[in-house]
Design a protein around this motif. Structure first.
Motif, PDB file in Angstrom:
ATOM      1  N   GLU A  40      36.914-135.653  84.909  1.00 21.78           N
ATOM      2  CA  GLU A  40      36.892-134.228  85.246  1.00 21.78           C
ATOM      3  C   GLU A  40      35.786-133.972  86.269  1.00 21.78           C
ATOM      4  OE1 GLU A  40      38.692-131.294  84.598  1.00 21.78           O
ATOM      5  OE2 GLU A  40      37.196-130.635  86.047  1.00 21.78           O
ATOM      6  N   SER A  46      37.928-128.662  81.543  1.00 22.96           N
ATOM      7  CA  SER A  46      38.372-127.562  82.393  1.00 22.96           C
ATOM      8  C   SER A  46      39.187-126.474  81.694  1.00 22.96           C
ATOM      9  CB  SER A  46      39.114-128.163  83.583  1.00 22.96           C
ATOM     10  OG  SER A  46      40.308-127.554  83.826  1.00 22.96           O
ATOM     11  N   ARG A  72      46.131-116.488  79.569  1.00 17.70           N
ATOM     12  CA  ARG A  72      46.905-117.539  78.892  1.00 17.70           C
ATOM     13  C   ARG A  72      47.798-116.965  77.808  1.00 17.70           C
ATOM     14  NH1 ARG A  72      44.816-122.238  81.479  1.00 17.70           N
ATOM     15  NH2 ARG A  72      42.582-122.101  81.711  1.00 17.70           N
ATOM     16  N   ALA A  73      48.522-115.921  78.222  1.00 16.86           N
ATOM     17  CA  ALA A  73      49.480-115.314  77.296  1.00 16.86           C
ATOM     18  C   ALA A  73      50.686-116.230  77.133  1.00 16.86           C
ATOM     19  CB  ALA A  73      49.916-113.966  77.852  1.00 16.86           C
ATOM     20  N   TYR A  79      58.130-120.429  75.412  1.00 18.10           N
ATOM     21  CA  TYR A  79      57.015-121.342  75.167  1.00 18.10           C
ATOM     22  C   TYR A  79      57.234-122.144  73.881  1.00 18.10           C
ATOM     23  CZ  TYR A  79      54.166-118.792  78.662  1.00 18.10           C
ATOM     24  OH  TYR A  79      53.652-118.232  79.815  1.00 18.10           O
ATOM     25  N   SER A 427      51.275-127.817  84.748  1.00 17.62           N
ATOM     26  CA  SER A 427      52.113-126.630  84.564  1.00 17.62           C
ATOM     27  C   SER A 427      53.231-126.572  85.603  1.00 17.62           C
ATOM     28  CB  SER A 427      51.249-125.376  84.666  1.00 17.62           C
ATOM     29  OG  SER A 427      50.465-125.433  85.836  1.00 17.62           O
TER      30      SER A 427
HETATM   31  C1  LIG Z   1      45.231-116.013  87.390  1.00 16.29           C
HETATM   32  C2  LIG Z   1      46.102-116.874  86.541  1.00 16.29           C
HETATM   33  C3  LIG Z   1      46.692-116.326  85.414  1.00 16.29           C
HETATM   34  C4  LIG Z   1      47.509-117.124  84.602  1.00 16.29           C
HETATM   35  N1  LIG Z   1      48.042-116.599  83.461  1.00 16.29           N
HETATM   36  C5  LIG Z   1      48.813-117.372  82.663  1.00 16.29           C
HETATM   37  C6  LIG Z   1      49.337-116.874  81.452  1.00 16.29           C
HETATM   38  O1  LIG Z   1      49.084-115.728  81.050  1.00 16.29           O
HETATM   39  N2  LIG Z   1      50.150-117.690  80.706  1.00 16.29           N
HETATM   40  C7  LIG Z   1      50.446-118.950  81.095  1.00 16.29           C
HETATM   41  O2  LIG Z   1      51.190-119.638  80.393  1.00 16.29           O
HETATM   42  N3  LIG Z   1      49.937-119.469  82.222  1.00 16.29           N
HETATM   43  C8  LIG Z   1      49.127-118.695  83.018  1.00 16.29           C
HETATM   44  N4  LIG Z   1      48.617-119.209  84.166  1.00 16.29           N
HETATM   45  C9  LIG Z   1      48.986-120.577  84.552  1.00 16.29           C
HETATM   46  C10 LIG Z   1      48.273-121.621  83.746  1.00 16.29           C
HETATM   47  O3  LIG Z   1      47.097-121.131  83.190  1.00 16.29           O
HETATM   48  C11 LIG Z   1      47.927-122.802  84.634  1.00 16.29           C
HETATM   49  O4  LIG Z   1      49.035-123.095  85.423  1.00 16.29           O
HETATM   50  C12 LIG Z   1      47.562-123.983  83.776  1.00 16.29           C
HETATM   51  O5  LIG Z   1      46.429-123.685  83.032  1.00 16.29           O
HETATM   52  C13 LIG Z   1      47.325-125.202  84.639  1.00 16.29           C
HETATM   53  O6  LIG Z   1      46.954-126.252  83.800  1.00 16.29           O
HETATM   54  P1  LIG Z   1      46.947-127.765  84.295  1.00 16.29           P
HETATM   55  O7  LIG Z   1      46.428-128.589  83.201  1.00 16.29           O
HETATM   56  O8  LIG Z   1      48.276-128.104  84.864  1.00 16.29           O
HETATM   57  O9  LIG Z   1      45.973-127.805  85.559  1.00 16.29           O
HETATM   58  P2  LIG Z   1      44.516-127.234  85.779  1.00 16.29           P
HETATM   59  O10 LIG Z   1      44.152-126.241  84.757  1.00 16.29           O
HETATM   60  O11 LIG Z   1      44.481-126.842  87.216  1.00 16.29           O
HETATM   61  O12 LIG Z   1      43.572-128.492  85.526  1.00 16.29           O
HETATM   62  C14 LIG Z   1      43.301-129.463  86.481  1.00 16.29           C
HETATM   63  C15 LIG Z   1      41.799-129.727  86.480  1.00 16.29           C
HETATM   64  O13 LIG Z   1      41.554-130.943  87.175  1.00 16.29           O
HETATM   65  C16 LIG Z   1      40.255-130.904  87.691  1.00 16.29           C
HETATM   66  N5  LIG Z   1      40.246-131.648  88.962  1.00 16.29           N
HETATM   67  C17 LIG Z   1      40.730-131.254  90.154  1.00 16.29           C
HETATM   68  N6  LIG Z   1      40.545-132.203  91.086  1.00 16.29           N
HETATM   69  C18 LIG Z   1      39.933-133.229  90.461  1.00 16.29           C
HETATM   70  C19 LIG Z   1      39.476-134.527  90.896  1.00 16.29           C
HETATM   71  N7  LIG Z   1      39.635-134.925  92.161  1.00 16.29           N
HETATM   72  N8  LIG Z   1      38.884-135.329  89.990  1.00 16.29           N
HETATM   73  C20 LIG Z   1      38.725-134.937  88.701  1.00 16.29           C
HETATM   74  N9  LIG Z   1      39.129-133.735  88.243  1.00 16.29           N
HETATM   75  C21 LIG Z   1      39.738-132.896  89.109  1.00 16.29           C
HETATM   76  C22 LIG Z   1      39.924-129.445  87.942  1.00 16.29           C
HETATM   77  O14 LIG Z   1      38.675-129.123  87.402  1.00 16.29           O
HETATM   78  C23 LIG Z   1      41.052-128.664  87.266  1.00 16.29           C
HETATM   79  O15 LIG Z   1      40.606-127.662  86.430  1.00 16.29           O
HETATM   80  C24 LIG Z   1      47.757-118.466  84.958  1.00 16.29           C
HETATM   81  C25 LIG Z   1      47.137-119.014  86.090  1.00 16.29           C
HETATM   82  C26 LIG Z   1      46.318-118.245  86.867  1.00 16.29           C
HETATM   83  C27 LIG Z   1      45.657-118.877  88.074  1.00 16.29           C
END
Ligand SMILES: Cc1cc2nc3c(=O)[nH]c(=O)nc-3n(C[C@H](O)[C@H](O)[C@H](O)COP(=O)(O)OP(=O)(O)OC[C@H]3O[C@@H](n4cnc5c(N)ncnc54)[C@H](O)[C@@H]3O)c2cc1C
Length: 458
Positions: A40, A46, A72-73, A79, A427
């Protein structure tokens, strides 16, 4: 004594929901076949890193509260895997009722005008509130018009299938779909886009470019279904998923490459700048497509077509733009701070985009995707996140990466999930809206590919 084969070394890059879910599943493989290491780039995991704790102000009944950023609703109907996982861990989630006020921001002064409509989630507030400043006649006409358009759109979602490559040979965008079903522009601009933008947090143009199937499928599955948020915050989920996992924080992965049958991960320690590398049997990339393009060459050109944007979320106490609707019912809503009380949500749009401000019961405002300035003196916390968007082209690319390999069938030209023991989760790694359900579903697919049982599916 039986000799167990050596455990497979697995690197998971990224510790959002997707990275933590796949790491948990592999770590808890009943046959203990995997040794998992998490990478991370931030100095903490994260998933919960953007959230913020509000300390008690000293007032009566004040308590410490964790505000989840983003909210994160989740909702019934869309879901299923996320809910199964929460139920497995005993994570409780509560149904939330919201009252939405819809208004516009003037382009020149960024001043908010009075709401043009107020409505409640799943229409729990019947009749809807009448915004002050709107005459009874105007309000009645608007409500009837809105009901007609809403039920027309909903009926279309159920009975007029969007065109997709699979069914029609070409992908239909939301813009084309609303045109084809003759949904009035007035309704699209004033209701559909502002409300959907609060889910997708992107510009109206970007939303209109989404594949129609995504929005229609979401509408269909969540129709009249309750929405929930995790009680106590997603910190509880992060704690459950990360138990006993070996993680490398402040570690930015800079490249992932195949070396023979292994995969080499190279990273830089963000504190001392030192570079390191190590060979793994499998690498799971749980990062956004822009990061994948930067660190994993075989997917560079494909993921360049997956749109992303950055989104700000601000916790603040700048109430200057919150219109006091001064209707007695609205006041009652705003002052009722019990956990079950409906919570006001102010949805404000200009010609290009929509910001949404949640009046949290802790008396803080949480603005997603702000388009009007917020007084910097009143800002408590800001988070900037990457949001992955969808387009007809990106849907094709994503589907082709995760296409099932059927023996005897010609293999897709594109790199496919699992090739060279590199896997993708996130996601955006499924055929649907970029939401948490995609994180859990894509992690379960990789577990399946590696022959590991998913605990909440037993
Ligand atoms: C404003 C907003 C509101 C949202 N609301 C909702 C909601 O209400 N309900 C819902 O279901 N979803 C919602 N989403 C979507 C959802 O929260 C995200 O799509 C989801 O959390 C993404 O998770 P992930 O694990 O795919 O990726 P991420 O959470 O993007 O995790 C990837 C992590 O990898 C790390 N990383 C990046 N590059 C590197 C690297 N080179 N080396 C090591 N680590 C790295 C970063 O720190 C990053 O946090 C929302 C998103 C946003 C932006």
């Amino acid at each position: 004594m039986e000799n167990n084969p050596p455990r497979k070394k697995v690197a998971v890059v990224g510790t959002g929901m997707a990275g933590l879910v796949i790491a948990y599943i592999l770590k808890n493989d009943p046959c203990q076949r995997f040794e998992v290491e998490l990478f991370e780039k931030q100095d903490k995991l994260s998933l919960d890193s953007a959230s913020h704790t509000i300390l008690p102000q000293g007032g009566e009944g004040d308590k410490q509260e964790r505000l989840d950023l983003p909210m994160r609703a989740l909702a019934d109907g869309y879901y299923e895997n996320l809910k199964r996982m929460y139920d497995y861990f005993g994570i409780t989630y509560g149904s939330r009722r919201f009252v939405y006020s819809l208004s516009t921001l003037s382009d020149s002064s960024h001043e908010q005008v009075s709401p043009y409509y107020v409505h409640s989630s799943n229409n729990h507030q019947i009749p809807p509130l009448r915004p002050e400043g709107l005459s009874w006649a105007r309000w009645l006409i608007e409500t009837c018009y809105l009901a007609l358009c809403y039920y027309w759109f909903t009926a279309c979602c159920f009975f007029v299938a969007p065109r997709t490559v699979e069914s029609f040979g070409a992908e239909e965008s939301l813009r084309q779909y609303v045109g084809r079903i003759c949904l009035p522009r007035y309704y699209v601009k004033r209701y559909l886009l502002p409300m959907m933008s609060s889910v997708t947090t992107c510009s109206h143009d970007a939303l209109l470019d989404f594949p129609a199937i995504d929005v229609v499928d979401y509408e269909r599955k969540t129709f009249r279904k309750p929405h929930y948020t995790v009680l106590g915050g997603v910190q509880r989920v992060e704690k459950e998923l990360s138990k006993g996992l070996k993680n490398w924080l402040a570690t930015k992965v800079t490249s992932v490459e195949n070396v023979g049958t292994e995969v080499k991960v190279t990273w830089a320690n963000t504190l001392d700048g030192q570079n390191h590398s190590k060979l793994f049997d499998h690498v799971i990339l749980a990062v956004t497509p822009d990061v994948i393009g930067a660190i994993f060459e075989p997917l560079r050109s494909a993921v360049a077509a997956v749109p992303t944007t950055t989104v700000q979320i601000v916790i603040h106490r700048d109430f200057s733009k919150i219109i006091d609707c001064s209707k007695s019912l609205w006041r009652q809503i705003a002052s009722n701070r019990s956990d079950l009380a409906p919570q006001p949500f102010h949805i404000c749009s200009n010609a290009e985009a929509t910001e949404s401000t949640h009046e949290h019961p802790s008396a803080y405002l949480i603005t997603n995707h702000p388009i009007a300035p917020i007084d910097p003196e009143k800002v408590v916390h800001t988070a900037t996140l990457t949001r992955v968007l969808r387009s007809p082209t990106s849907r094709q690319i994503v589907n082709s990466i995760f296409e099932k390999k059927v023996s005897g069938q010609e293999k897709s030209q594109l790199w496919q999930n699992g090739d060279g023991n590199v896997w993708l989760v996130g996601s955006w790694c499924w055929d649907g809206m970029v939401l948490l359900e995609g994180c859990v579903g894509s992690a379960m697919r990789v577990a399946n590919g590696l022959g590991v049982q998913v605990p909440w599916m037993q």
